[in-house]
Design a protein around this motif. Structure first.
Motif, mmCIF file in Angstrom:
data_model
loop_
_atom_site.group_PDB
_atom_site.id
_atom_site.type_symbol
_atom_site.label_atom_id
_atom_site.label_comp_id
_atom_site.label_asym_id
_atom_site.label_seq_id
_atom_site.Cartn_x
_atom_site.Cartn_y
_atom_site.Cartn_z
ATOM 1 N N GLY A 192 0.781 -1.224 0.000
ATOM 2 C CA GLY A 192 0.000 0.000 0.000
ATOM 3 C C GLY A 192 0.819 1.284 0.000
ATOM 4 N N TRP A 193 2.138 1.201 -0.157
ATOM 5 C CA TRP A 193 2.990 2.388 -0.125
ATOM 6 C C TRP A 193 2.627 3.392 -1.203
ATOM 7 N N ASP A 194 2.055 2.938 -2.294
ATOM 8 C CA ASP A 194 1.770 3.820 -3.425
ATOM 9 C C ASP A 194 0.353 4.356 -3.404
ATOM 10 N N ALA A 195 -0.416 4.064 -2.367
ATOM 11 C CA ALA A 195 -1.812 4.528 -2.288
ATOM 12 C C ALA A 195 -1.900 5.916 -1.704
#
Length: 75
Positions: free
Chosen positions: A72-75
Motif C-alpha cells: 500500500g505504499w503507493d496509495a
C-alpha cells in the motif's frame, strides 16, 4: 500555515538566536536562516509558494521502486 494555505505565521524565530548562543550553529548560519525566512515570507505575501515548482513533478518512469516497500505504499 493553515490547511487551506491562505494564512501563515512565523514560528520559533527567537530560537535562531538561542540556538546560535548555544553553539548549535554560528552567526553566519543564523544570518542565512533569517535571510531564507525573509525570502519565504516575501513569496507568501505575493501569494506564491516555494513548493509551486514541484507541482508538476513526476518521477522518472525508468525508476524502479525498492522491493522491500510495505504493501500500500503507493496509495
Amino acid at each position: 500555515m493553515s490547511p487551506d494555505g491562505r494564512s501563515w505565521r512565523i514560528k520559533d524565530a527567537d530560537q535562531v538566536d538561542v540556538s546560535a548562543r548555544l553553539g548549535r550553529f554560528d552567526t553566519a548560519q543564523a544570518d542565512r536562516i533569517r535571510r531564507q525566512a525573509d525570502e519565504i515570507e516575501h513569496l507568501l505575501r505575493r501569494g506564491e509558494r516555494w513548493w509551486d515548482a514541484w507541482a508538476g513533478w513526476t518521477p522518472d518512469p525508468a525508476w524502479v521502486a525498492p522491493a522491500n516497500l510495505p504493501a500500500g505504499w503507493d496509495a
